[in-house]
Every structure is written in C-alpha cells, then in structure tokens.
Scaffold this active site. Structure first.
Site, short mmCIF file in Angstrom:
data_model
loop_
_atom_site.label_atom_id
_atom_site.label_comp_id
_atom_site.label_asym_id
_atom_site.label_seq_id
_atom_site.Cartn_x
_atom_site.Cartn_y
_atom_site.Cartn_z
N LYS A 154 0.83 -1.20 0.00
CA LYS A 154 0.00 0.00 0.00
C LYS A 154 0.87 1.25 0.00
CE LYS A 154 -3.84 -1.94 2.72
NZ LYS A 154 -4.91 -1.78 1.71
N ARG A 210 -10.07 -11.85 2.06
CA ARG A 210 -10.91 -12.92 1.51
C ARG A 210 -10.18 -14.26 1.55
NH1 ARG A 210 -11.41 -9.60 -3.98
NH2 ARG A 210 -11.11 -7.98 -2.40
N1 BES Z 1 -7.99 -3.96 4.50
C1 BES Z 1 -8.21 -3.54 3.18
C2 BES Z 1 -9.54 -2.78 3.01
C3 BES Z 1 -9.64 -1.51 3.76
C4 BES Z 1 -9.29 -0.31 3.17
C5 BES Z 1 -10.15 -1.50 5.05
C6 BES Z 1 -9.39 0.87 3.88
C7 BES Z 1 -10.26 -0.32 5.75
C8 BES Z 1 -9.89 0.86 5.16
C9 BES Z 1 -8.21 -4.73 2.25
O1 BES Z 1 -7.40 -5.79 2.63
C10 BES Z 1 -7.70 -4.25 0.93
O2 BES Z 1 -6.57 -3.87 0.87
N2 BES Z 1 -8.55 -4.28 -0.08
C11 BES Z 1 -8.19 -3.85 -1.38
C12 BES Z 1 -8.67 -4.88 -2.35
C13 BES Z 1 -8.15 -4.70 -3.74
C14 BES Z 1 -6.67 -4.98 -3.78
C15 BES Z 1 -8.90 -5.62 -4.66
C16 BES Z 1 -8.88 -2.51 -1.62
O3 BES Z 1 -9.99 -2.33 -1.17
O4 BES Z 1 -8.24 -1.65 -2.21
MN MN Z 2 -5.41 -5.56 1.97
#
Ligand code: BES
Ligand code: MN
Ligand code: ZN
Length: 496
Positions: A274, A348
C-alpha cells in the site's frame, strides 16, 4: 464509566445531572433544586436561552444555597419522542458532558418525563448511553509526556423510582457494553503489540466467562490444508492463529449460529504494498475479529441462552523474502484453488479458510462474517453504513431488523452470478480480485464460494469499524460496530 442505581434522593453536593425537556422544562427534581438555589436554574436556563433541545448542555456551578453542588443541565428534546434508542442518545450526551467535568462521580436523575421516562427501562438505557459515550482510549497517554489521561467523571449513579429493576436491566445492557468496549480496545491497540498471538491471548480471557476457547497455530492449520490463510501470514515473523470460541448457553437441541471475523492485525498490502499515506489505518484491519470477540464477550457476559460459535482468523500481512507473490496459486482448505493476483486482497483469503472450516466442523444453522474487506464499500456507502451481503433472505431480513433495533446502520448489497463470473481465471478455480468496478461485491462473491450452501451473510465494515468523527453514542475512533447488533440478533432469533 461505572454505573450504579439508587432511589431518588437529591444530593446537596457533588455533580448533579438534570434533564431538561423541550416542553416541560423543569422536572420535579429540577424544581426542587431551583427552589433551594433561589431560582438559579431557571435564571441560568433563561440567560443561556436553553431550549431543552437534544444535545444542549449547561452547567451551573456553586449556586447560592447549594454551594457544594455543580448542576449539569442536559437537553433531552421532546418527551413524547422518547424511546430506548433516544434515551441512549441522551445518556450519551450526559456521558460526553461528564468527560469534561472534573470530579470522580456524578448523579443523574431520571424522572423528568413522568411515569414512562422515569421508568427503570429508560433509566437503564440512559446509563447504557452514558457508558458507551464515555469510552476513551487513553492507555498510552502518560502524565509525563504532555497530555494526561482524562480526569473526567468515571462513576455515575442513576437515580430512578424502581432502582432495583433498573439495576437488573442494566446487568444485561452493561454486559453488552462490555462487549463493545472489548471490541474498541482491540481495534485501538497498536499493531506492534497486537500480533496474532496477542489477539489469541485476549480471546483466551473469555474462558473466565465460560466460553470454550481453542487456538490453532500454523502447524495445525497446515494439517487442515488452510493454505490461503497461511499464505497471507507467511511474510510475517509472527505466527498466524485461528481462534475458535464456543458459548453453549442454549442446550443440545438449540440452533447454532456462527460468527466469523477477519483479523488482519496489520495490513501493509504485502508485496502489492500500500502507499504510505494513511497506512496507519490498517491497525484496524482486524475489526471483523474485534466484532466477533466483542460479541462473544457480550453474549457470555449476559449468559445468553443460545449456542454461538465465534471463529477469527488472525494474521499479519507483511512484505518479506518469504511473502507470497502476485501470481502464486494456493489451494484452500475447500480444495478450490486461487490465483493471487493482488496480495493486498488478503482478507478474503483468510476468510475463505475460516468459513470453510466453520461450516465443515460445526455445521451451523447460519454463518455471519465481519470484515474490513474493501475500500470499495466506502466508495459505495461512505463511512455511515456497513454493506450487507446475504445468500439467505430470512437471514438478511433478521440481521437488518436487529441492526435497526440497536441503531446501527446496515445496507443490503447485491449478489449475482454475473459478478461471480468476474473472478474466474484460466489458471485456477478463481482469482482473488475482480475487475475495477464493484470491488466490494466481487469480494463477497469470492467468500460465497466458501460457504458450501450454509445460510450466510457477510458484513463489510471497512467504512464503519473506525470513525473519524463523533457518533451519537461514540467518541471518535474504534466503534465496536455490530457487537450490539449481534447481541440483539441472538436475542431475537437464537435464545431458547
Ligand atoms: N484492508 C483492506 C480494506 C480496507 C481499506 C479497510 C481501507 C479499511 C480501510 C483490504 O485488505 C484491501 O486492501 N482491499 C483492497 C482490495 C483490492 C486490492 C482488490 C482494496 O480495497 O483496495
Ligand atoms: Mn489488503
Ligand atoms: Zn485488509
């Protein structure tokens, strides 16, 4: 905040909280205090143009005749609109106001609205609101390092006609608040402390309440074939854990409901790392597990006559020489294979194995999972509503009803085969991300493939597990979202 109840007897010193209604204005108690202070309350209300609206508050300090008294007047809105949820909000207003008053204890009089609002049920709900709103996470504030822990009021005595009844009712509501606070403490904990093993240790504390707690480590999970969950944790030096919590309050023939939580104790994104900005938010990526653990605490704490299983998958998602790579293919416990396109879509993967394990071992009547799963749910619903997906109409309806009973906001989202097709891939049974649009939905479709037909609901709480602004019942920060809904859901449908 510690709560106690007593029959009405107006104190002459300390902090006294009186409610002021938008129509009735002064209650019987308030009139008595007003008289003893030669009209100080009425004068103050008048001078401040206090209308008794919900959210208004005014303090009158050391009025003549009651020099040792601080009177806190709190607006309660219209008495005729008062129900349990409103009473909680008014109580929260009191809790908030008391955080700013110095002293150690206060007395709240719950009688202004006559028989109904003076009743034990509303008194207990006022207390619940005050308790929920007074929470603050001050564990890491030191006197030496500048800002000190809040020294606001931490004991509240609620005076009401029928104190015994109110106390009994609060015995139940207070246990639910304990659960909410457990979830908030867990979510607030920084991730240097909050490892999967640390989380498992917090779960073990529920043993004292009669919850059976089992912890699986990596070796056991490997034997079970939980390769998707393990793949997420393989880049971390901290061992992944799966915790199973069982509360058997319902007896042999009762139905069993199961709650499953995503417990990513920190989500860097892994190799699909990230960006730096806002990454600190990922301390709350175990919010789903927090909800489940908090709900187990609530249910065991009030000795619910129901059979409830909580399962949380605890992992840390780190980039490392041993981390999983984009393009890896993992075989889940279900036997289905997943091509890992993006290591940041890790929740997931954790839930796939946790869901499969839960249905296979326990054959529950329903599974409900909670996860801070996608940023996409925030694009859809903002930070107000959680997204609900369900394979079962009745389950969806019941969950929404329970959420409305306690005032937590949940919005139904669609599942559809057309979305399901979007996670197919030529190289494996599925991939862990879909196309750009509808990211929260394709994530839910992914999870559904691991439910094996068991009635299932999935709540994406990414937008609501943490709040950057104050909520009616909550200060900023971890919200403990859905602990109260789950407690209510169990009460409505699973208690024998
Ligand atoms: N933990 C994150 C989702 C999240 C984002 C929770 C902001 C709380 C605040 C999750 O694991 C994630 O990174 N999801 C990605 C999925 C994508 C790579 C398909 C997302 O939402 O960007
Ligand atoms: Mn994630
Ligand atoms: Zn995540």
């Amino acid at each position: 905040m510690r709560i106690s109840f007593a029959e009405l007897k107006l104190p002459t010193s300390g902090v006294l909280v009186l409610l002021v209604d938008a129509e009735v204005r002064l209650s019987v108690s308030a009139k008595a205090v007003d008289k003893a202070t030669k009209g100080a309350l009425a004068r103050a209300l008048d001078a401040a143009k206090f209308a008794g609206k919900k959210g208004e508050s005014l303090s009158v300090i050391a009025p003549q005749g009651r020099e040792k008294l601080t009177v806190l007047l709190v607006g309660a809105g219209k008495a005729k609109d008062l129900d349990c949820l409103r009473a909680q909000e008014i109580g929260a207003q009191v809790g908030k106001a008391l955080n700013a008053v110095s002293g150690s204890s206060a007395t709240l009089v719950s009688e202004m609205f006559g028989a109904r609002a003076g009743g034990p049920e509303l008194a207990a709900n006022l207390a619940l609101g005050a308790r929920l709103r007074s929470y603050s996470y001050d564990k890491y504030l030191t006197k030496s390092g500048g800002r000190a822990r809040s020294d606001g009021i931490d004991r509240l005595q609620v005076m009401v006609k029928g104190a015994r009844d109110a106390r009994r009712r609060y015995g139940v509501l207070g246990a639910v608040a304990d659960g909410v606070d457990v979830a908030r403490d867990l979510v607030s904990e920084p991730s240097n402390v909050k490892s999967p093993k640390w989380m498992a240790a917090q779960c073990r504390k529920l043993t004292k309440l009669g919850v059976k707690v089992e912890v699986l480590g990596e070796a056991q999970m490997r034997k079970l074939g939980m390769n998707a969950l393990l793949a997420v944790g393989q880049g971390s030096v901290r061992e992944s854990q799966l915790v199973i919590m069982r509360w058997n309050g319902g007896g042999k023939d009762a139905k069993t409901v199961s709650f499953i939580g995503k417990g990513v104790t920190f989500d860097t994104g892994g190799i699909s790392i990230k960006p730096a900005g806002g990454m600190e938010d990922m301390i709350w990526d175990m919010g789903g597990a927090g909800t489940v653990i908090g709900a187990m605490r609530a249910i065991a704490g009030r000795k619910a006559k129901a059979n409830v299983i909580g399962v949380v998958g605890l992992v840390e998602n780190m980039p490392d020489g041993n981390a999983q790579r984009p393009g890896d293919i993992v075989t889940t416990m279900s036997g289905q294979t997943v091509e890992v396109i993006n290591t940041d879509a890790e929740g997931r993967l954790v839930l796939a194995d946790a869901l499969w394990y839960t249905q296979k071992r326990f054959k529950p009547d329903a599974m409900i999972d909670f996860a801070t799963l996608t940023g996409a749910i925030m694009v859809a619903l903002g930070r107000e509503y959680a997204g609900l997906y369900a394979s079962d109409e009745e389950l969806a309806k019941n969950f929404v009803a329970a959420s409305q009973d306690v005032g937590e906001k949940v919005w139904r989202m669609p599942l559809d085969e057309a979305y399901d097709l979007q996670i197919n891939t030529p190289r494996a049974d599925m991939k862990n991300v879909g196309p750009r649009w509808g990211g929260s939905i394709t994530a839910a479709q992914f999870l559904q493939r691991y439910t094996n037909g068991v009635p299932w609901a999935h709540i994406d709480i990414a937008g609501v597990a943490w709040s950057d602004k104050e909520q009616p019942l909550m200060a900023r920060g971890a919200t403990g979202f859905a602990v109260r809904t789950l407690d209510q859901f169990v009460r409505n449908h699973y208690e024998t």
